[in-house]
Design an enzyme around this catalytic site. Structure first.
Site, PDB file in Angstrom:
ATOM      1  N   GLU A 147      -9.552  -1.999   5.523  1.00  0.00           N
ATOM      2  CA  GLU A 147     -10.212  -1.754   6.804  1.00  0.00           C
ATOM      3  C   GLU A 147     -11.415  -2.689   6.972  1.00  0.00           C
ATOM      4  O   GLU A 147     -11.892  -3.268   5.994  1.00  0.00           O
ATOM      5  CB  GLU A 147     -10.678  -0.290   6.847  1.00  0.00           C
ATOM      6  CG  GLU A 147      -9.553   0.736   6.714  1.00  0.00           C
ATOM      7  CD  GLU A 147      -8.750   0.926   8.001  1.00  0.00           C
ATOM      8  OE1 GLU A 147      -8.699   0.013   8.856  1.00  0.00           O
ATOM      9  OE2 GLU A 147      -8.163   2.014   8.153  1.00  0.00           O
ATOM     10  N   ASP A 149       0.811  -1.215   0.000  1.00  0.00           N
ATOM     11  CA  ASP A 149       0.000   0.000   0.000  1.00  0.00           C
ATOM     12  C   ASP A 149       0.847   1.269   0.000  1.00  0.00           C
ATOM     13  O   ASP A 149       2.069   1.216   0.199  1.00  0.00           O
ATOM     14  CB  ASP A 149      -0.960  -0.004   1.211  1.00  0.00           C
ATOM     15  CG  ASP A 149      -0.278  -0.424   2.515  1.00  0.00           C
ATOM     16  OD1 ASP A 149       0.957  -0.423   2.576  1.00  0.00           O
ATOM     17  OD2 ASP A 149      -0.997  -0.733   3.488  1.00  0.00           O
ATOM     18  N   ASN A 188      -7.287  -2.881  14.451  1.00  0.00           N
ATOM     19  CA  ASN A 188      -8.674  -3.235  14.113  1.00  0.00           C
ATOM     20  C   ASN A 188      -8.743  -4.429  13.164  1.00  0.00           C
ATOM     21  O   ASN A 188      -9.796  -4.721  12.597  1.00  0.00           O
ATOM     22  CB  ASN A 188      -9.411  -2.028  13.506  1.00  0.00           C
ATOM     23  CG  ASN A 188      -8.761  -1.549  12.203  1.00  0.00           C
ATOM     24  OD1 ASN A 188      -7.809  -2.147  11.723  1.00  0.00           O
ATOM     25  ND2 ASN A 188      -9.292  -0.471  11.637  1.00  0.00           N
ATOM     26  N   HIS A 206      -6.997  -4.779  10.315  1.00  0.00           N
ATOM     27  CA  HIS A 206      -6.771  -4.540   8.885  1.00  0.00           C
ATOM     28  C   HIS A 206      -5.484  -5.199   8.410  1.00  0.00           C
ATOM     29  O   HIS A 206      -4.533  -5.373   9.175  1.00  0.00           O
ATOM     30  CB  HIS A 206      -6.847  -3.055   8.520  1.00  0.00           C
ATOM     31  CG  HIS A 206      -5.692  -2.194   8.936  1.00  0.00           C
ATOM     32  ND1 HIS A 206      -5.836  -1.079   9.728  1.00  0.00           N
ATOM     33  CD2 HIS A 206      -4.376  -2.257   8.650  1.00  0.00           C
ATOM     34  CE1 HIS A 206      -4.665  -0.499   9.895  1.00  0.00           C
ATOM     35  NE2 HIS A 206      -3.763  -1.198   9.266  1.00  0.00           N
TER      36      HIS A 206
HETATM   37  C1  GLP Z   1      -0.359   0.279   8.605  1.00  0.00           C
HETATM   38  C2  GLP Z   1      -0.019  -0.511   7.347  1.00  0.00           C
HETATM   39  C3  GLP Z   1      -0.207  -1.990   7.544  1.00  0.00           C
HETATM   40  C4  GLP Z   1       0.455  -2.413   8.846  1.00  0.00           C
HETATM   41  C5  GLP Z   1      -0.209  -1.721   9.999  1.00  0.00           C
HETATM   42  C6  GLP Z   1       0.345  -2.120  11.356  1.00  0.00           C
HETATM   43  O1  GLP Z   1      -1.678   0.667   8.686  1.00  0.00           O
HETATM   44  N1  GLP Z   1      -0.775  -0.093   6.203  1.00  0.00           N
HETATM   45  O2  GLP Z   1       0.341  -2.686   6.431  1.00  0.00           O
HETATM   46  O3  GLP Z   1       0.364  -3.802   9.002  1.00  0.00           O
HETATM   47  O4  GLP Z   1      -0.003  -0.343   9.822  1.00  0.00           O
HETATM   48  O5  GLP Z   1       1.466  -1.362  11.655  1.00  0.00           O
HETATM   49  P1  GLP Z   1       2.486  -1.653  12.813  1.00  0.00           P
HETATM   50  O6  GLP Z   1       3.299  -2.803  12.358  1.00  0.00           O
HETATM   51  O7  GLP Z   1       3.293  -0.400  12.928  1.00  0.00           O
HETATM   52  O8  GLP Z   1       1.704  -1.932  14.035  1.00  0.00           O
END
Ligand code: GLP
Length: 240
Positions: A142, A66, A135, A137
């Site tokens: 989402e 993304d 959440n 995702h």
């Molecule tokens: C973002 C990214 C996800 C990632 C998530 C969790 O929203 N788009 O790909 O998995 O954050 O992030 P973290 O690993 O910092 O908790």
């Protein structure tokens, strides 16, 4: 579903790095799907270390999950910049084989189609690395995202904007939209490794692994995938 629980973040990163290294050694031309966030940072630093010890990345292709809409690749909070800093600049990947959606594309619908087509043309993703949002995702898909979704423009929820504001100087600067590979694009990867650490992920991890498979909990779709490994630290596994 294969669930590996280890003591801490460092061990989680090592387990994930072993899986990625095995994929690269098995197939030098592998197509890797990559994630951002804090979860895979340790993994990327180990991959950089393996490269210093001789692991060759030159024939790989990578696709990131993304990118924020409206951030140029050199913006400090863009995912292109994150990848550049933490992995791409440290291994011998060919720059033209490191694909990240272009969040500045003038025609975003076209960009989504182009990205999806590129993945197909490269033969699909061999190993997808995933994190998980609080959440549930995956990528930026989402809760409520259709399981049949492909790469698309998505609206970020307030909770995601809040969670990701730590990478920006204020919450107001966090883009409200992103381009994200869809649930179906992710599910088409031949294998998947999901990393999660810390107690704030425990509820989402438990729902993903043991809860009902539902579009309200995007990561629960992984229960339907034939080759998924969750690598968790004890805190993230505490509600399993
Ligand atoms: C973002 C990214 C996800 C990632 C998530 C969790 O929203 N788009 O790909 O998995 O954050 O992030 P973290 O690993 O910092 O908790």
């Amino acid at each position: 579903m294969n669930v590996i629980v280890v003591t801490n973040y460092a061990r989680m990163s090592e387990e994930a790095a072993k899986i990625v290294r095995a994929q690269i050694l098995k197939k030098a031309r592998s197509v890797l799907g990559l994630a951002t966030g804090s979860s895979p940072l340790g993994l990327y630093s180990l991959l950089a270390e393996y490269h210093r010890l001789g692991l060759d990345f030159s024939r790989l292709t990578t696709f990131n999950l993304d990118e924020y809409i409206g951030l140029a690749g050199d913006h400090p909070a863009s995912y292109r910049r994150y990848m550049q800093e933490h992995l791409f600049s440290k291994v011998n990947l060919h720059p033209e084989k490191t694909l990240v959606p272009n969040g500045m594309a003038p025609d975003l619908e076209q960009e989504c189609l182009r990205y999806e087509e590129l993945i197909k043309r490269c033969g699909g993703i061999d190993l997808q690395v995933l994190g998980i949002g609080v959440n549930g995702h995956i990528g930026f898909n989402e809760p409520g995202t259709a399981f049949g979704s492909r790469t698309q423009v998505v609206n970020l929820t307030e909770s995601t904007i809040r969670a990701n504001s730590r990478f920006f100087s204020s919450e107001r600067e966090v883009p409200t939209q992103a381009v994200s590979m869809g649930i179906k694009s992710i599910m088409q990867a031949r294998s998947i490794v999901l990393l999660a650490n810390g107690g704030r992920k425990a509820a989402a991890v438990a729902a993903a692994v043991n809860g009902p498979v539902s579009e309200d909990m995007p990561a629960s779709v992984l229960q339907l995938h034939p080759a998924v490994t969750f690598v968790l630290d004890q805190a993230a596994a505490s509600k399993l």
